[in-house]
Design a protein around this motif. Structure first.
Motif, short mmCIF file in Angstrom:
data_model
loop_
_atom_site.label_atom_id
_atom_site.label_comp_id
_atom_site.label_asym_id
_atom_site.label_seq_id
_atom_site.Cartn_x
_atom_site.Cartn_y
_atom_site.Cartn_z
N LEU C 171 0.87 -1.18 0.00
CA LEU C 171 0.00 0.00 0.00
C LEU C 171 0.91 1.23 0.00
O LEU C 171 1.67 1.45 0.94
N VAL C 172 0.82 2.00 -1.08
CA VAL C 172 1.74 3.12 -1.25
C VAL C 172 0.99 4.45 -1.11
O VAL C 172 -0.02 4.66 -1.77
N GLU C 173 1.50 5.30 -0.24
CA GLU C 173 0.84 6.58 0.00
C GLU C 173 1.90 7.68 -0.04
O GLU C 173 2.94 7.56 0.61
N ARG C 174 1.62 8.74 -0.77
CA ARG C 174 2.68 9.75 -0.86
C ARG C 174 2.66 10.73 0.31
O ARG C 174 3.64 11.43 0.55
N GLU C 175 1.54 10.76 1.02
CA GLU C 175 1.51 11.61 2.21
C GLU C 175 2.19 10.87 3.37
O GLU C 175 2.60 9.73 3.24
N LEU C 176 2.22 11.56 4.52
CA LEU C 176 2.89 11.00 5.69
C LEU C 176 1.96 10.13 6.52
O LEU C 176 2.37 9.55 7.52
N PHE C 177 0.70 10.09 6.10
CA PHE C 177 -0.30 9.41 6.94
C PHE C 177 -1.35 8.80 6.03
O PHE C 177 -1.39 9.08 4.84
N MET C 178 -2.18 7.98 6.63
CA MET C 178 -3.26 7.37 5.87
C MET C 178 -4.53 8.21 5.97
O MET C 178 -4.61 9.14 6.75
N GLY C 179 -5.52 7.83 5.20
CA GLY C 179 -6.83 8.46 5.32
C GLY C 179 -7.13 9.50 4.26
O GLY C 179 -8.27 9.91 4.09
N GLY C 180 -6.07 9.94 3.57
CA GLY C 180 -6.28 10.88 2.47
C GLY C 180 -7.01 12.14 2.92
O GLY C 180 -6.83 12.62 4.05
N LYS C 181 -7.88 12.65 2.06
CA LYS C 181 -8.58 13.90 2.37
C LYS C 181 -9.58 13.71 3.50
O LYS C 181 -9.82 14.62 4.29
N ALA C 182 -10.15 12.52 3.58
CA ALA C 182 -11.20 12.29 4.58
C ALA C 182 -10.67 12.46 6.00
O ALA C 182 -11.42 12.83 6.90
N ALA C 183 -9.38 12.20 6.17
CA ALA C 183 -8.81 12.29 7.52
C ALA C 183 -8.88 13.71 8.06
O ALA C 183 -8.72 13.93 9.25
N TRP C 184 -9.07 14.66 7.20
CA TRP C 184 -9.04 16.06 7.60
C TRP C 184 -10.42 16.68 7.64
O TRP C 184 -10.56 17.88 7.85
N PHE C 185 -11.45 15.88 7.39
CA PHE C 185 -12.82 16.41 7.52
C PHE C 185 -13.14 16.57 9.00
O PHE C 185 -12.55 15.90 9.84
N SER C 186 -14.11 17.43 9.27
CA SER C 186 -14.53 17.56 10.67
C SER C 186 -15.52 16.46 10.99
O SER C 186 -15.43 15.81 12.02
N LYS C 187 -16.46 16.25 10.10
CA LYS C 187 -17.39 15.13 10.24
C LYS C 187 -17.64 14.53 8.87
O LYS C 187 -17.40 15.17 7.86
N MET C 188 -18.14 13.31 8.89
CA MET C 188 -18.41 12.67 7.61
C MET C 188 -19.90 12.33 7.53
O MET C 188 -20.46 11.77 8.47
N PHE C 189 -20.52 12.71 6.45
CA PHE C 189 -21.95 12.42 6.32
C PHE C 189 -22.13 11.05 5.69
O PHE C 189 -21.18 10.55 5.09
N PRO C 190 -23.26 10.40 5.72
CA PRO C 190 -24.43 10.90 6.44
C PRO C 190 -24.22 10.85 7.95
O PRO C 190 -23.62 9.91 8.46
N LEU C 191 -24.70 11.89 8.60
CA LEU C 191 -24.53 11.94 10.04
C LEU C 191 -25.62 11.08 10.67
O LEU C 191 -26.79 11.19 10.33
N ARG C 192 -25.19 10.24 11.56
CA ARG C 192 -26.18 9.34 12.13
C ARG C 192 -27.03 10.09 13.16
O ARG C 192 -28.23 10.00 13.18
N LYS C 193 -26.37 10.79 14.03
CA LYS C 193 -27.11 11.69 14.92
C LYS C 193 -26.42 13.03 14.71
O LYS C 193 -25.27 13.08 14.33
#
Lengths: 138, 266, 660
Positions: C171-193
């Protein structure tokens, strides 16, 4: 009777042939003059094929490949382009109207541009009239 | 002048052979009153060596090397040198196996061949004379497409398909020529189908014709072949800045587009 | 060829698809007159079971040794019919197709002309069929390891899915961490509550289990800060070159004590928080990222750029665990793999070019910037404060960089709902705020999205419809921001959030070249078929996952990633693979001029000395079958299986012979 040009088109399997398919799926009306021969890459089209077709009486020849940079085989179409440039000159030197051949690019998504190319080229050949070069000594 | 040059060349050939660095010197000789190619080896009678008439020796060099010689010298002209360059590129001759001894053509020779570069890059014998442009070049250029087609159609109508052009060509090195393949060319048809036959040959010459005039000289029907091939050479120069035989640059039809051309093509 | 050629022709009506504009019976009648044709049928659906049975019976009862089907595109059904003829004992490559649907009946209205053309196309195919030769498919072994490029949510899912089935994954990632752009979201929809208190929709709670799955999986080798620089080979047998940049910190030794950061003299804008705060040269990118580790950015480090730490780096001295090694060098390694999943994601649209939106103003921000602003791990610890003020009036502008006539024509698919999420976030954090949403459509088609959108409306979000073609302008006057839009009163805003769309990664053309992929019109990677093969590419063994193929939300990305993993495992599970037959080969007339060697893009041709003479030799495992070398060969010594000069010439002659 009006002149109906007889046109041969070479399409590469990956882009232009797919564009022709997509034009079909989109029911894009086209003239019936063009018959497509599928090759894997426009780089497979020997200029000798084009010469042979014109010599045998085909009124116009189209070579359609992937856009430069998009060739499924990376650079097959680079060679197609260069060979075509030489071929155009050669035809002109010997007195054959180079407008009877055309090289163009159509990506697999470009059904509309593809259809337009077919229409334009058919019209162009219709204007140029029947191939006067074939069977010269027959 | 010519006699003096011939004497000088004979002297050099003898010296070269005596030097022992080459297995032989490929040049022309006179035998039984006829001039033809010959691989001189040590001890041969150098007084039989000739430099006229012009005879392209590049293709002969392939045979000379195939017959066992490891390294030979070749007394040649501009067209010989250019043909050698093209043959090096196509792995038909090992560049290190040839020591080229260059001579410039005389004005008469240049005129005869309608040659625009009648000298090699390194001239050891003779003096550089101006290139020649045949007046017909202008004529065909000024013709309309239809006139030009008629001109060539008539010219090629004389073709008897003797394959002299192909056989004389120093850079036509295919073992089997497509023009002899019944898949492409109908057997027994004379003149051969026009424009196909001659266009295919012309296309094949585009990135390799060194303008040696051998084809036209060989043609029994005086078809002005080099007039056509000369234009193709011009095209290669204009399109790709490439002149067959001029350098060891790769034939442009085999290479990819340069970056600046990519945009145009796209 | 000693055997007598016996061709069977089957003309398909394809219901009315062909039958309506092509007289199939007339085409069949015409085919009967063609050379070598001994048996002709026309039927409603040749690809149907009865249709296929007719072919098999024809082969058996009429001794057919070549079969031509005139129907749809060979790109559609060639494999079907090859299998059919093979089933009847005929070599599958003695089959040829005439495309009288896509290239004829569907594009011609005049039945008479269409029929004539269909006849012609059948003539071409019959001419070629007579010259077809039986071919054997090639088999090659398979390296049972996968490469996944990109460790965003899609890449991680693909990697774990493949590993779970028992195959090794790089698994090759050019950033320093996993998760890509999603790792930097505040929340991810759909929001359950939709409560302020954490309910697990933050990337940390949601993604960390995913991260751990990757880290803990012994079958996954994670290459962070790495890029794939070269790919050689072919399906089942690729070789990938992975280049890894140093991070200078040994992750096993680092205890996250932070002493290094404390002493680091450098200070640069933190790119992951869009410059909303600064960071040191050695730093922890975020508490939420995985793997958690300090990293050193050598472009900012005064040891590397020359400065205070040039001789004695302060961080090295401060680290009690000896975790920092400034001598760490770039590493390159080659790995053997059988298949590749491309999960390289997307870029965010940069609205700088839209002068009328005044993106340069500190309180005009993009949606991803808003995500950082409202994230608990962000520069404001989740407090909505920007440029020193708490924004009471917030305008959201949708379709920025999407659905444009002269720009990105496509819909970015996620902006409507992330805008609703962000509007909701503002209203939750600042209940008195006035939130105006300038929208052109609300595309809340995902599961639970429409319900969520309705909820946000109920919460008081002021949705303002704008026609796509209506100009929308942001005006700035002495720090007073106004949004001006046709049909609505001007809106004075403290903060403007641009719902920027998703665009292809800036370097996706390079990935294209690396893997021989194509780009679709929108610039994202092109799938092999938009409906039927949305995960495959035209390069065998290379599959697409996530936004690199086109904008999609996390749920869709995950689904596609699982699909790509399944497709990849389809290859990995095989002992051997069958490769294409359209390879080049040279005969004994080759004089070894090397022209073919020069034109081959794949290094498949070499000059070798055979019986004392140079000859071109094709490595058929490397040959991709483009045929460029064949067109370059002056003597015709180089030929292509299944696309011989003779076959193509026969088609040319058929066209020439059938002048209209």
């Amino acid at each position: 009777m009006t002149f109906e040009p007889n046109i041969l088109a070479f399409c590469c399997n990956w882009c232009s042939y797919a564009a022709a398919d997509l034009a079909g799926i989109g029911r894009m009306d086209q003239p019936t003059n063009i018959k497509i021969v599928r090759v894997m890459c426009s780089g497979r089209v020997k200029p000798e094929f084009v010469i042979k077709a014109l010599s045998d009486g085909v009124d116009g020849v189209l070579i359609l490949g992937c856009h430069i940079g998009d060739c499924h085989y990376v650079t097959g179409n680079h060679r197609t382009l260069k060979r075509f440039q030489v071929l155009e000159r050669l035809l002109e030197h010997i007195g054959i109207d180079p407008r009877r051949i055309r090289l163009d690019w159509a990506s697999a998504a470009e059904a509309e541009p593809f259809s337009n190319m077919i229409r334009e080229f058919t019209e162009q050949i219709r204007e140029l009239g029947p191939n006067p070069y074939a069977g010269s000594y027959a | 002048m010519l006699v003096l040059m011939l004497e000088d060349i004979r002297k050099l050939v003898k010296k070269t052979l005596d030097g022992g660095k080459v297995d032989g010197v490929l040049a022309l000789w006179r035998e039984n009153g006829r001039v033809g190619p010959h691989l001189f080896v040590k001890g041969d009678d150098i007084s039989t060596l000739e430099i006229d008439p012009k005879y392209n020796l590049a293709a002969v060099a392939i045979l000379a090397l195939a017959s066992g010689a490891k390294k030979i010298a070749l007394i040649g002209r501009g067209c010989d040198e250019r043909a050698l360059v093209e043959l090096f590129k196509r792995y038909q001759i090992d560049e290190n196996a040839i020591e080229f001894i260059g001579m410039a053509c005389s004005a008469e020779q240049a005129k005869f061949c309608e040659c625009d570069i009648p000298y090699p890059t390194k001239i050891q014998f003779g003096k550089k004379v101006k290139g020649v442009v045949p007046p017909e070049l202008n004529d065909v250029n000024e013709m309309s497409l239809d006139e030009r087609f008629a001109y060539w159609r008539d010219a090629f109508a004389k073709c008897v398909k003797c394959y002299g052009c192909k056989n004389a060509c120093p850079v036509c090195v295919c073992e089997e020529c497509v023009l002899e393949d019944p898949m492409w060319v109908k057997k027994g048809e004379i003149p051969p189908a026009f424009p196909m036959f001659h266009l295919i040959r012309a296309y094949h010459m585009a990135d390799r014709c060194v303008q040696c005039y051998e084809c036209e000289e060989a043609c029994p029907m005086d078809i002005p072949l080099t007039l056509l091939y000369r234009q193709l050479r011009q095209d290669m120069k204009e399109l790709f800045d490439y002149l067959p035989g001029a350098s060891d640059a790769k034939p442009p039809l085999t290479t990819v587009l340069e970056d600046e051309k990519l945009e145009e093509g796209a | 060829m000693s055997e007598k050629i016996r061709i069977g022709v089957f003309v398909c009506h394809c219901g009315l698809n062909i039958g309506a504009t092509v007289d199939c019976a007339a085409v069949a009648e015409h085919a009967k007159k063609l050379p070598h044709v001994v048996y002709v049928e026309h039927n409603m659906y040749t690809c149907s079971e009865p249709g296929q049975l007719q072919i098999k019976n024809g082969i058996r009862d009429h001794d057919l040794n070549r079969v031509v089907v005139a129907s749809c595109s060979p790109r559609m059904h060639e494999p079907t019919f090859r299998a059919t003829v093979a089933d009847a004992g005929l070599n599958p490559f003695l089959f040829e197709m005439a495309n009288i649907r896509e290239h004829c009946s569907w594009i011609h209205k005049d039945k008479e002309a269409g029929t004539e053309k269909a006849k012609m196309l059948v003539e071409l195919s019959v001419a070629r069929a007579a010259l077809l030769e039986p071919l054997d498919s090639r088999e090659v072994g398979v390296t049972n390891t996968a490469l996944v490029i990109g460790a965003g949510v899609s890449g991680m899912r693909a990697a774990t899915d493949i590993a779970d089935r028992g195959y090794d994954v790089h698994l090759v990632e050019r950033e320093l961490f996993m998760g890509g752009k999603a790792a930097w979201f505040s929340k991810m929809f759909p929001l359950r509550k939709c409560e302020e208190t954490c309910v697990g929709d933050c990337p940390h709670c949601l993604l960390v289990p995913e991260f751990e799955e990757v880290l803990d999986n012994p079958r996954i080798t994670l290459h962070l800060n790495s890029e794939v620089t070269n790919i050689d080979g072919y399906v089942g047998n690729f070789k990938a070159t992975i280049r890894t940049q140093p991070i200078y910190v040994d992750r096993d030794k680092c205890t996250y004590c932070g002493e290094c950061t404390n002493v680091c003299p450098a200070s640069v804008p933190d790119e992951r928080n869009y410059g909303m705060q600064t960071r040191k040269a050695i730093y922890l990118p975020s508490t939420g990222i995985v793997p958690r580790s300090y990293v050193l950015d050598d472009s900012a480090c005064s040891h590397f750029v020359g400065g205070k730490c040039a001789k004695k780096p302060l961080c090295v001295k401060a680290c009690k665990f000896g975790a920092i090694d400034l001598k760490e060098k770039e590493r390159t390694q080659e790995v053997d793999i059988g298949t590749i999943v491309v999960a390289t994601g997307f870029d965010n649209y940069d609205p700088t070019e839209k002068k009328e939106l005044h993106y340069q103003h500190p309180r005009v921000i993009t949606a991803p910037e808003f995500e950082r602003l409202s994230a608990y791990t962000g520069p404001t610890d989740g407090k909505l404060v920007i440029d020193g003020i708490e924004p009471k009036r917030v305008a959201f502008i949708s379709c920025v960089g999407s659905r444009e006539k002269d720009g990105n024509e496509y819909c970015s698919r996620v902006c409507c709902i992330f805008t609703a999420k962000q509007a909701h976030s503002v209203l939750r954090k600042l209940p008195d705020a006035h939130v105006a949403v300038y929208y052109t459509d609300v595309r809340a088609f995902g599961k639970g999205h429409e319900e969520f959108y309705q909820k946000v409306l109920d919460e008081g979000a002021d949705y303002r419809l704008r026609e796509l073609e209506d100009p929308l302008k942001v005006t700035i006057n002495n720090d007073n921001i106004k949004v001006r839009c046709k049909g609505h009163k001007d809106f004075k805003a403290d903060l403007v959030v641009l719902a920027t769309g998703l665009v292809p990664q800036h370097d996706s053309p390079e990935i294209c070249r690396l893997l021989n992929l194509s780009l679709s019109g929108d610039g994202f990677f092109m799938e092999a078929h938009p409906k039927l093969r949305p995960i495959d590419t035209f390069t065998d063994g290379v599959f697409l996952a996530g936004c690199c193929q086109g904008p999609k939300d996390i749920a869709d990305s995950m689904a596609q990633a699982s699909g790509a993993a399944a497709r990849a495992c389809g290859i990995l599970s095989k002992m051997a693979l069958t490769l294409g037959v359209e390879t080049a080969f040279s005969d004994e007339t080759c004089i070894g001029c090397g022209t073919c060697v020069e034109v081959c893009q794949f290094g498949a041709i070499t000059l070798e000395e055979i019986d004392g003479e140079l000859r071109a030799v094709v490595n058929e495992a490397l040959c991709k079958g483009c045929g460029t070398c064949i067109a370059a060969c002056p003597s015709g010594a180089m030929q292509q299986r299944h696309y011989t000069d003779e076959q193509i010439l026969a088609m040319i002659e058929a066209v020439a012979g059938g002048g209209a």
